[in-house]
Structures are given as C-alpha cells and as structure tokens.
Scaffold this motif. Structure first.
Motif, PDB file in Angstrom:
ATOM      1  N   GLN A  14       0.705  -1.557  -0.330  1.00 12.62           N
ATOM      2  CA  GLN A  14      -0.050  -0.284  -0.132  1.00 12.62           C
ATOM      3  C   GLN A  14       0.781   1.086  -0.238  1.00 12.62           C
ATOM      4  N   LEU A  15       1.991   1.861   0.738  1.00 15.00           N
ATOM      5  CA  LEU A  15       2.537   2.384   0.330  1.00 15.00           C
ATOM      6  C   LEU A  15       3.035   2.771  -0.433  1.00 15.00           C
ATOM      7  N   ASP A  16       4.364   1.469  -0.828  1.00 14.29           N
ATOM      8  CA  ASP A  16       4.668   1.990  -2.946  1.00 14.29           C
ATOM      9  C   ASP A  16       3.845   2.170  -3.806  1.00 14.29           C
ATOM     10  N   ALA A  17       2.442   1.326  -3.664  1.00 13.30           N
ATOM     11  CA  ALA A  17       1.520   2.217  -4.246  1.00 13.30           C
ATOM     12  C   ALA A  17       1.055   3.749  -4.113  1.00 13.30           C
ATOM     13  N   GLN A  18       1.597   4.380  -3.387  1.00 15.17           N
ATOM     14  CA  GLN A  18       1.093   5.626  -2.748  1.00 15.17           C
ATOM     15  C   GLN A  18       1.812   6.721  -2.864  1.00 15.17           C
ATOM     16  N   LEU A  19       3.286   5.958  -2.702  1.00 12.54           N
ATOM     17  CA  LEU A  19       4.108   7.125  -2.376  1.00 12.54           C
ATOM     18  C   LEU A  19       4.723   6.924  -4.180  1.00 12.54           C
ATOM     19  N   ALA A  20       4.424   5.556  -5.348  1.00 11.56           N
ATOM     20  CA  ALA A  20       5.345   5.465  -5.743  1.00 11.56           C
ATOM     21  C   ALA A  20       5.642   7.368  -6.749  1.00 11.56           C
ATOM     22  N   PRO A  21       4.685   7.586  -6.870  1.00  9.06           N
ATOM     23  CA  PRO A  21       4.486   9.050  -8.161  1.00  9.06           C
ATOM     24  C   PRO A  21       5.765   9.654  -7.448  1.00  9.06           C
ATOM     25  N   THR A  22       6.045  10.136  -5.970  1.00  7.61           N
ATOM     26  CA  THR A  22       6.813  11.280  -5.825  1.00  7.61           C
ATOM     27  C   THR A  22       8.630  10.782  -5.395  1.00  7.61           C
ATOM     28  N   VAL A  23       8.087   9.146  -4.629  1.00  9.03           N
ATOM     29  CA  VAL A  23       9.319   8.604  -4.530  1.00  9.03           C
ATOM     30  C   VAL A  23      10.667   8.223  -4.926  1.00  9.03           C
ATOM     31  N   GLY A  24       9.071   7.276  -6.250  1.00  3.69           N
ATOM     32  CA  GLY A  24       9.872   5.987  -6.850  1.00  3.69           C
ATOM     33  C   GLY A  24       9.085   4.286  -7.305  1.00  3.69           C
ATOM     34  N   PRO A  25       9.858   3.724  -7.918  1.00  2.00           N
ATOM     35  CA  PRO A  25       9.683   1.481  -7.243  1.00  2.00           C
ATOM     36  C   PRO A  25      10.853   2.094  -6.003  1.00  2.00           C
ATOM     37  N   GLU A  26       9.596   0.589  -5.295  1.00  2.00           N
ATOM     38  CA  GLU A  26       9.888   0.243  -4.278  1.00  2.00           C
ATOM     39  C   GLU A  26       9.886   1.465  -2.817  1.00  2.00           C
ATOM     40  N   ALA A  27       9.145   2.170  -3.214  1.00  2.00           N
ATOM     41  CA  ALA A  27       8.927   3.554  -1.651  1.00  2.00           C
ATOM     42  C   ALA A  27       9.300   2.842  -0.534  1.00  2.00           C
ATOM     43  N   SER A  28       8.557   1.870   0.544  1.00  2.00           N
ATOM     44  CA  SER A  28       9.210   1.081   1.313  1.00  2.00           C
ATOM     45  C   SER A  28      10.545   0.890   2.040  1.00  2.00           C
ATOM     46  N   VAL A  29      11.405   0.429   0.730  1.00  2.00           N
ATOM     47  CA  VAL A  29      12.515   0.004   0.640  1.00  2.00           C
ATOM     48  C   VAL A  29      13.247   1.572   1.242  1.00  2.00           C
ATOM     49  N   ASN A  30      13.486   2.104   0.082  1.00  2.00           N
ATOM     50  CA  ASN A  30      13.791   3.301  -0.138  1.00  2.00           C
ATOM     51  C   ASN A  30      13.463   4.466   1.393  1.00  2.00           C
ATOM     52  N   LEU A  31      12.198   4.109   2.468  1.00  2.00           N
ATOM     53  CA  LEU A  31      12.037   4.854   3.294  1.00  2.00           C
ATOM     54  C   LEU A  31      13.058   4.028   3.842  1.00  2.00           C
ATOM     55  N   ALA A  32      12.692   2.689   4.461  1.00  2.00           N
ATOM     56  CA  ALA A  32      13.028   2.142   5.525  1.00  2.00           C
ATOM     57  C   ALA A  32      15.468   1.876   5.189  1.00  2.00           C
TER      58      ALA A  32
END
Length: 76
Positions: free
Chosen positions: A37-55
């Motif tokens: 869910q986090l990846d789907a919501q943040l993909a436009p701003t953070v890019g693919p695999e947003a949860s891994v980038n944030l973690a």
C-alpha cells in the motif's frame, strides 16, 4: 559471482527490488500488505520500492545518529 555478463536482466534489477525480495519471506503478511500500500501511494513521488527506500534511509539515519552520539561522548 554471477556468470551473466554485465547488462543482462539480472544485473538491471535495482538494489531496492533485490532487497525487498530478500526480506519479504521473513516478514509477516500485515507488514507485506502495508509495504504494498505504501509503495502504491508513494511511487509517483519516491519512485519504485518506496518502502525499501524509506526503510533504508531510516536505517542509515539511525546509524549516523549512533556514530555521532558515540563520538560526542568520547570527545566531550
């Protein structure tokens, strides 16, 4: 070491995707759903695999804070 030459599909996989594929088997299902869910919501701003980038960003920040705290205790 991989036997595939540079430029093949295996080498084109981003490190975030490889990290997620490595970690997901050890996570409980609610965490995996939350990551999706986090990846789907943040993909436009953070890019693919947003949860891994944030973690990974939080992990690096935690490490830097630990190093700074250690050094300030030793030097002051």
């Amino acid at each position: 070491m991989s036997s595939n030459p540079i430029g093949t599909e295996e080498n084109d996989i981003p490190w975030q995707t490889r990290t997620r594929e490595l970690v997901v088997p050890y996570l409980p299902p609610p965490i995996i759903r939350g990551m999706a869910q986090l990846d789907a919501q943040l993909a436009p701003t953070v890019g693919p695999e947003a949860s891994v980038n944030l973690a990974s960003t939080l992990l690096v920040m935690w490490f830097v804070v630990g190093v700074v705290r250690f050094l300030t205790e030793r030097l002051l």
